[in-house]
Structures are given as structure tokens and as C-alpha cells.
Design an enzyme around this catalytic site. Structure first.
Site, PDB file in Angstrom:
ATOM      1  CB  SER A 162      -0.879   0.014   1.245  1.00 30.72           C
ATOM      2  OG  SER A 162      -1.583  -1.199   1.323  1.00 30.72           O
ATOM      3  CB  THR A 165       6.226   3.544  -3.691  1.00 26.49           C
ATOM      4  OG1 THR A 165       6.587   4.580  -2.785  1.00 26.49           O
ATOM      5  CG2 THR A 165       7.402   3.259  -4.593  1.00 26.49           C
ATOM      6  CE  LYS A 231       5.435  -2.470   4.565  1.00 24.28           C
ATOM      7  NZ  LYS A 231       5.019  -1.342   3.699  1.00 24.28           N
ATOM      8  CD  GLU A 240       1.732  -2.018   4.123  1.00 27.63           C
ATOM      9  OE1 GLU A 240       1.496  -1.213   3.228  1.00 27.63           O
ATOM     10  OE2 GLU A 240       2.392  -1.725   5.135  1.00 27.63           O
TER      11      GLU A 240
HETATM   12  O1  LIG Z   1       4.037   0.926   4.941  1.00 22.34           O
HETATM   13  C1  LIG Z   1       3.339   1.526   4.186  1.00 22.34           C
HETATM   14  C2  LIG Z   1       1.894   1.669   4.381  1.00 22.34           C
HETATM   15  O2  LIG Z   1       1.479   1.075   5.580  1.00 22.34           O
HETATM   16  C3  LIG Z   1       3.948   2.146   2.960  1.00 22.34           C
HETATM   17  O3  LIG Z   1       4.587   1.158   2.244  1.00 22.34           O
HETATM   18  C4  LIG Z   1       4.935   3.188   3.389  1.00 22.34           C
HETATM   19  O4  LIG Z   1       4.265   4.102   4.238  1.00 22.34           O
HETATM   20  C5  LIG Z   1       5.515   3.921   2.198  1.00 22.34           C
HETATM   21  O5  LIG Z   1       4.523   4.700   1.598  1.00 22.34           O
HETATM   22  P1  LIG Z   1       4.809   5.591   0.306  1.00 22.34           P
HETATM   23  O6  LIG Z   1       5.074   4.635  -0.810  1.00 22.34           O
HETATM   24  O7  LIG Z   1       3.547   6.386   0.103  1.00 22.34           O
HETATM   25  O8  LIG Z   1       5.989   6.460   0.616  1.00 22.34           O
END
Ligand SMILES: O=C(CO)[C@H](O)[C@H](O)COP(=O)(O)O
Length: 369
Positions: A162, A165, A231, A240
Site C-alpha cells: 500500500s 509507491t 512501515k 502488509e
Molecule cells: O508501509 C506503508 C503503508 O502502511 C507504505 O509502504 C509506506 O508508508 C511507504 O509509503 P509511500 O510509498 O507512500 O511512501
């Protein structure tokens, strides 16, 4: 490579640290060396012999790359043959490089995987200079494309993380499914991801239908030098972690801002902890009294009150004020009544792709440590 081998050997055999090592370096070396043992005067990584020098590694490669029938093995099979018995620092990268350099192999057509590695290594895609946001977005895209192109194959079950990215992963996956007519099923890790996957026309499958995931790809808020992660910046850490733990390989993608040598160096918002709502105060106090720092309830931005996760829980963000043994901390916090899970992903990631500012992709692999 030789120096790393010697450091580990010396600490295990005679308890000797290299001169001028700080206590932090000593701690890291001890932790790293704990993965090795000495048997009969030789160093072993699990049941694999740890190879001491690059010359020895090269000689082993020359022996194992050519099968008894004289056929030269590709990257995957050379790596499989060598990894079954040996371990050396940086072996994945070395094997990839040596197979691509092999004169005999050069006369044969490259496999699609070899073409991709070669392209990534020799001709990294360039990003246009622009405002920070644009550069970061390009970096995210580079990492996502590298992971999807290298790790996703036909007839696979793919775990999809999620965050922002991951949007690039979903787009690239949909593009490949369309162009290559792939048969791929996706296991989402959040409501947001499920909607994105469905909207773009990819197939969704649940863990209760399919227990084993071939590969899970996810983002991270921070990655340390040993591939430990923070995360949960977007609050989806529990699902996740479930998906990552059910995957044969867990691949992480991130932009260059998330690369650090120790957790907390880049990511200042703390380690997220998902808690059952009625337990947020006791858990917050327990974390603070045992480990210091401050563990605060995450508040929503476009809603009054706290953030509520996809599982109906609250989130604490623990801002720690010193370095810890993260594996032990993770276990202790997880044991606190009311804790669902933590955003510490220890020893789960196999490889991380960092999209860099200069348009290259940097790889950190468990086998290269
Ligand atoms: O752990 C996560 C969500 O629970 C995401 O992978 C992490 O926050 C990175 O997010 P982004 O790709 O928006 O920087």
C-alpha cells in the site's frame, strides 16, 4: 569481502574487534556475526560454507557455472547451484555479473531476465531534472518498474503493498498483463490497494483462497543497511506484514530518501504500532516506560479524532530516542496485550530496489550483505 570475513571470524573465534571500533559498530558486528558459526576451523552461514576471498568465489563460480554435460548455466541456475552450498558477501551481484561476462554465454541469446539485468546495470533509465516532488515520483516509479519487471512472472500470485509507491507497481503490472497476456492474481494489503487493483482491471484473490504468494512487493518508510524496515506510514502495516510473511519472496521498493544505515536516521515520524482501541493508553505507557521516547495516538486529518485502520483499530507512532535491538523490541511490543502488530519488519525483506536521484536503481540484497 576478505575483511568482512575476517571480522566475523575473529569475533567468533577469539572475540576480537577491529581496532577503533565504536560501541555501535561492535553491536552491529556482533549482531551480524550471530548468523555465522565456525565448524572445523571454517566459517559457515547456516549450513553454507562462507567463502573467504573473491578469488575463491570466482573459482567456485567457474566450476559450478558449467554443468557436468558441458552446458553453461544461466544466472538463476548458477545462483541456485552455488547458493545451495556456499555463501559470500555480494554473491548475487557477482554471479549475475560473471554470467553476463562469460564469453561462451555471450554467443547464446540472452534470456528475458538476463536482458533486464543487463539493461538495468548498463543503461539505467534517466530522469529529467525538475522539482523535488517530480524527482521523488520518478524515483518511486523506477524502483517499482524494476521490481515488477524482474520478479513478476506468468501464473503467479502477487502480494501488493500500500502507499504512493505501490501505485506505480499496479500501473506497470497492468501494462505487462495487457502486453504479455500474463495470468496474474493480486493479493491486496489494504482497501486502497484493492480498489486500485480492481479499477485497473487486475484480478484480486484473497489469502483464504490462496495461502501461498509467489512474490509480495511493497513500499517502506525507511530501510536500514540490513534490510530491516519501518512501515505503516499509511497505516496498513498489519495486512502488509501478513501478506509479506506468506510470500516466498518479499521485495521492497523505495525512493532514495528512505535509504539509511540505521532506523530513525531518515524517518522521523516514529514506528507505527496498531492497537485495539481500548488498549491505546496502556500500550503507549508500556512502550514509553520500557523503551523511552513518546508513543502518540495518530490523529486523522480530514476527520475528527484518531485515524482508524482498515481493521478498525488505532495507531500509535512511537518516536524513539536511541538505537535499539529492533528484533527484541519488536517481539516485546508484540507481546503487549492489545497490540495487533508493529511497523518493524525485521528480517523479512529479501531485496530492496531504491530509485535514485540520478535516475539509476540501487539494489540492496540480503545475499549481498
Ligand atoms: O508501509 C506503508 C503503508 O502502511 C507504505 O509502504 C509506506 O508508508 C511507504 O509509503 P509511500 O510509498 O507512500 O511512501
Amino acid at each position: 569481502m576478505e575483511r568482512k570475513w575476517e571480522k566475523v571470524f575473529n569475533i567468533l573465534s577469539v572475540g576480537e574487534y577491529p581496532p577503533f571500533f565504536t560501541s555501535n559498530q561492535k553491536f552491529k558486528l556482533r549482531r551480524y556475526a550471530s548468523k555465522f558459526t565456525i565448524k572445523g576451523g571454517e566459517l559457515f552461514f547456516g549450513d553454507k560454507k562462507a567463502v573467504k576471498s573473491r578469488d575463491e568465489a570466482r573459482a567456485l563460480f567457474n566450476e559450478f557455472h558449467v554443468a557436468p554435460n558441458g552446458k553453461h548455466l544461466g544466472i538463476f541456475n548458477s545462483r541456485r547451484a552455488l547458493c545451495a552450498k556456499f555463501y559470500w558477501f555480494g554473491m548475487t551481484r557477482d554471479i549475475e555479473k560473471w554470467v553476463l561476462e562469460c564469453n561462451e554465454c555471450k554467443t547464446r541469446p540472452l534470456t528475458p531476465a538476463q536482458i533486464k539485468i543487463k539493461r538495468l546495470a548498463q543503461n539505467p533509465p534517466k530522469i529529467k531534472r525538475g522539482v523535488l516532488n517530480k524527482k521523488v515520483e520518478e524515483a518511486k516509479k523506477l524502483a517499482a518498474y524494476a521490481a515488477v519487471d524482474y520478479h513478476v512472472k506468468d501464473n503467479q500470485i502477487v502480494g501488493i503493498g500500500s502507499g504512493s509507491t505501490i501505485v506505480h507497481v499496479i500501473k506497470r503490472l497492468a501494462e505487462r498483463v495487457r502486453k504479455e497476456n500474463l495470468n496474474v492474481f493480486c493479493v491486496p494489503t489494504s482497501f486502497q490497494t484493492r480498489l486500485l487493483i480492481q479499477d485497473i482491471g487486475l484480478m484480486v484473490i484473497d489469502l483464504n483462497r490462496h495461502l501461498e504468494i509467489d512474490v509480495a512487493i511493497d513500499g517502506a518508510d525507511e530501510v536500514d543497511s540490513e534490510l530491516n524496515l519501518i512501515k505503516g506510514g499509511c497505516g496498513c502495516l498489519t495486512q502488509e506484514k501478513i501478506v509479506a510473511s506468506c510470500a516466498k519472496s518479499f521485495i521492497v521498493i523505495a525512493d532514495y530518501r528512505k535509504d539509511s544505515s540505521a532506523l530513525g536516521e531518515q524517518w522521523k515520524k516514529g514506528i507505527p504500532v496498531e492497537v485495539i482501541p481500548m488498549a491505546y493508553v496502556p500500550v503507549s505507557r508500556a512502550i514509553q516506560s520500557q523503551f523511552g521516547g513518546s508513543a502518540d495516538l495518530r490523529m486523522a486529518v480530514s476527520k475528527a479524532g484518531p485515524v482508524v485502520t482498515d481493521n478498525g483499530n488505532f495507531l500509535l507512532d512511537w518516536r524513539f530516542d536511541q538505537e535499539h535491538n529492533w528484533s527484541a523490541v519488536n517481539t516485546t511490543i508484540k507481546m503487549m496485550p492489545g497490540v495487533v502488530d508493529t511497523g518493524l519488519f525485521i528480517n523479512l525483506a529479501e531485496r530492496v530496489y531504491f530509485g535514485m536521484e540520478d535516475g539509476t536503481v540501487k539494489i540492496r540484497d540480503k545475499n549481498m550483505l
